[in-house]
Design a protein around this motif. Structure first.
Motif: not given
Length: 234
Positions: A139-140, A145-147, A170-171, A175-176
């Motif tokens: 989530w961090e 990434e959104s920023i 990174r995300k 996830a994987r």
């Protein structure tokens, strides 16, 4: 035709002494032994049933002692108390999860039995704690990434997420990694080894938590005496 003949005549189902209450509960008192286990199981259509088994049968014929619809303490207790006092008092050990209702049922129905928390549920808590750390980190990463995407748009640019040497962003890395954190290191595939090395390099806290959870499993697997296990646990 054969199914109907078997059900109505050959099987003896229609003359079964437990037929009238079989949808709510069934008991097989003769299957009880010194070591039993109790747990809740979802059998069909999402319905929960409380099942009591003889652990010494190891899942073979004669394992089931009771199947009771629901997990309500009063209902389950009222059914299990139908077992003779002699049979209930011969139970030396009962394995259960950490649910308060199971603890209460075991204490009332098998008062002389030693209550043991199933290792599966203890290890599950440790594994879930590791996964919670992974989810929090993901989530961090998503927020970061959104920023970065918003900043790139404000500058009139296209954002390209940086990737690690195995091609994961990174995300994606976080996830994987879900399955490899459940497995022993010796069971990792080559790609999982590469992913784990990157994950543990970037997140040393997750690395520490993972190896602690694996060591907990080794205590259960290797220690044959409680005192030895408690020393290693400390």
């Amino acid at each position: 035709m054969l199914e109907r003949q078997y059900r109505n005549h050959l099987s003896g189902y229609l003359s079964w002494e437990q037929l009238s209450h079989a949808e709510e509960w069934i008991l097989f008192e003769k299957n009880i032994g010194a070591y039993v286990g109790i747990d809740e199981v979802c059998l069909s259509q999402g319905e929960l049933y409380t099942i009591l088994i003889n652990k010494e049968r190891i899942g073979r014929s004669g394992s089931i002692i009771a199947i009771i619809k629901g997990t309500d303490v009063k209902i389950v207790t009222s059914v299990l108390l139908r077992l003779s006092r002699r049979r209930r008092f011969q139970v030396r050990e009962i394995t259960l999860d950490m649910a308060p209702n199971m603890e209460q049922i075991a204490r009332v129905c098998f008062p002389v039995a030693r209550r043991v928390t199933d290792r599966f549920h203890v290890q599950k808590l440790a594994y879930e704690a590791v996964q919670e750390m992974r989810v929090k980190a993901r989530w961090e990463a998503l927020d970061e990434e959104s920023i970065q995407i918003a900043h790139a748009r404000a500058c009139g640019k296209i954002y390209h997420a940086p990737v690690f040497e195995n091609g994961d962003s990174r995300k994606q890395l976080l996830a994987r990694s879900i399955y490899l954190l459940y497995k022993k290191e010796s069971l990792w595939t080559e790609s999982q080894r590469t992913r784990a090395a990157i994950l543990f390099r970037e997140y040393p806290d997750i690395k520490k938590a993972y190896y602690l959870s694996m060591r907990l499993g080794l205590i259960y697997h290797q220690c044959r005496h409680k005192d030895t296990a408690l020393t290693r646990l400390a």
